[in-house]
Enzyme design. Sequence first.
Site, PDB file in Angstrom:
ATOM      1  N   HIS A 169       0.897  -1.013  -0.048  1.00 53.95           N
ATOM      2  CA  HIS A 169      -0.039   0.000  -0.048  1.00 53.95           C
ATOM      3  C   HIS A 169       0.786   1.289   0.095  1.00 53.95           C
ATOM      4  O   HIS A 169       2.081   1.226   0.316  1.00 53.95           O
ATOM      5  CB  HIS A 169      -0.801  -0.018   1.191  1.00 53.95           C
ATOM      6  N   GLN A 171       0.790   5.860   0.880  1.00 48.15           N
ATOM      7  CA  GLN A 171      -0.002   6.493   1.674  1.00 48.15           C
ATOM      8  C   GLN A 171      -0.108   8.019   1.206  1.00 48.15           C
ATOM      9  O   GLN A 171       0.670   8.306   0.366  1.00 48.15           O
ATOM     10  CB  GLN A 171       0.508   6.549   3.295  1.00 48.15           C
TER      11      GLN A 171
END
Length: 342
Positions: A169, A171
């Site tokens: 992921h 951010q």
Amino acid sequence: MPELRQNFFTKEWVIIATERAKRPEELATHRPAQTVPSFVESCPFCPGNENKTPPEIMRYPANGNGNSNAPWTVRVIPNKFAALSRETQPTRSLQDVWRRIEGFGFHEVIIDSPDHAACMALLRDEQVGDILRAYKERYSLLSMDRRINHVTIFKNHGADAGASLAHPHSQLIATPVIPSQVRHRLHEALRHYDDDGTCMFCHMVEREVEEQTRIVQKSEHFVAMEVFASATPFATHIFPLRHMASFGDISAAEIADLARVLRSLLAKIYVGLENPDLNFTIRSGPSDYASARHFHWYVSVIPRLTRVAGFELGSGMFINTVLPEAAAEFLRGVKVEKAVGA
Ligand SMILES: [Zn+2]
Ligand SMILES: [Zn+2]
């Protein structure tokens, strides 16, 4: 002999310690390859667990029902443990020597892929393109908020780079202030523009492309290179060849091209240095800089091969044990087409 070099755009000095010089391959992690499963039942970012995350902000392909189990390629959600809160206002106060702002801001997570094992270096270029498109969509939208002054997009890959969840992921943190390090770079860029009448990044990239020794790869719209005064081994920057101050101005064709260059660079690092922990960040001018002539956005990819120690903390000055020219030559030589399904 060791050498001090100055970074052209940050003006920071770096010690290139050839005395302790290491051959690039000596820095490879030599980590035993481990098999990561594609799906982990307890992982909140894996498909089927959409209802375990805070209410979804967006996904590709678009789907009206937030947090549904329908197939997706990229999802954006609020960070469950957000550093800043969207529930407050950036109210400022100054009392004597104590300046404060209420902790307003946005902290979002971009889930790179439904596949738990698919770190970005191993993704298809089209999937990296989807991730970059999600970055741009959120960057542009949050930049329009008058309370936001800066948006940082970043990735932590591996525990030493600060990743707390294994599922790949990225951010985004949008802050009500311009961080002082960013402000310093903007000042230097403006000073150069005033003195020379040119964007210092365009100027540097043009000279580096002619010089060639620090170039890792060049595409139609981007160039990946080691900077002359690289602070850490294999810290690699990707600059758009066209002058652009804000990441929000990237075109669809440029996103597709950046996806190829970024994925290929990450794959070279993954293969050549054996999957080191790393961070990358998109360094863009603040939201209002869309048409600024003096600043130029870029991506900085920092493998975490060395630790920050007392000298760096005490001086802000880094000691790099790998010649940037040697790092570029090494990365140019890493073949990734076979290792990664492009
Ligand atoms: Zn997962
Ligand atoms: Zn420029």
